[in-house]
Design a protein around this motif. Sequence first.
Motif: not given
Length: 313
Positions: A224-236
């Motif tokens: 998620a840090a690599e993508a620049g978003v929160s963990r819930p946002t990435l997972a969703r």
Amino acid sequence: MDVVSDAISAVHLGHPWFHRMRTDGTWCARLDPYDGAGFYVVVKGRCWLVTDNRAPVLLGVGDAVLLPHGTGHVIADFPIDPATARTEAVPFEESLAGQPEPPTGREPCGTEVICGTYWLDCSRMHPLMAELPEIVHLPHRVGDHPELRAAVDLLAGELDEVKCGSCVALPSLLDLLLVYMIRAWMTEARDGTWPRVLGDPVTAAALRALHSDPGAPWSTGRLAAEAGVSRPTLARRFTALVGRPPMAYLTWWRLVRAATLLRDTQDTLAAIAGRVGYGSPYALSHAFQREFGVTPGRYRAQATARSAAVGAG
């Protein structure tokens, strides 16, 4: 490596087979289904491409076609009625051996087509490759897909005459042709899953990170840090688009990479385990057998035999 490159590399076997068809009479050839991807590039004239599951496709000069799943088909010169092409078709090898005289009243069309086959290992197809339609038809339009057009022109030029280095240039150009045809499909696909996946900046960033270093100690938080978003946002977002959570995709991709390394290298199982993120050969072997139903050693033996058969063909 990026996702498209990895998806192709995971299934690509050996050098492609190719042929340049030049015909002055009527012709109608049949190819049965096969394990690979076929392609056609029309250099001169027009011809029909006929399959069971869709309307006949009329191909013109400059058109490129990819049949990514080895679909059985008939290819025939333009004067032939596509509705009767299947009954008139002869096996492709027989068609190459010699062209029949055209029937009375039918003029020769002077068709020229570059055709060939990419040999693929379909046992672990990446979903991007699996999603490709039965026929990828890329009509020639001025200004469209300049890289593809440049590859077609270079390929035709290499085939016009024997030149120094052709034995290296031709297979490389054919591999480029495959990449450019898939890339062109992705830019034109309106409802494909993987064009949407790679068009989403968050999911695309996560996939780039996973594919660039699948052996790294990834976690949902680090990704998620690599993508620049929160963990819930990435997972969703990742799960909604790709169809599985990020860590489940990583586990699957690590095993596919291990299979590719078993096929393409002589690295030990311990070395491969380290490259794809497993702590020991035993851990990799257990996961591999659960995913593919065979041990890594058995898989390597089967892959070696399959590659040898492709090379002999």
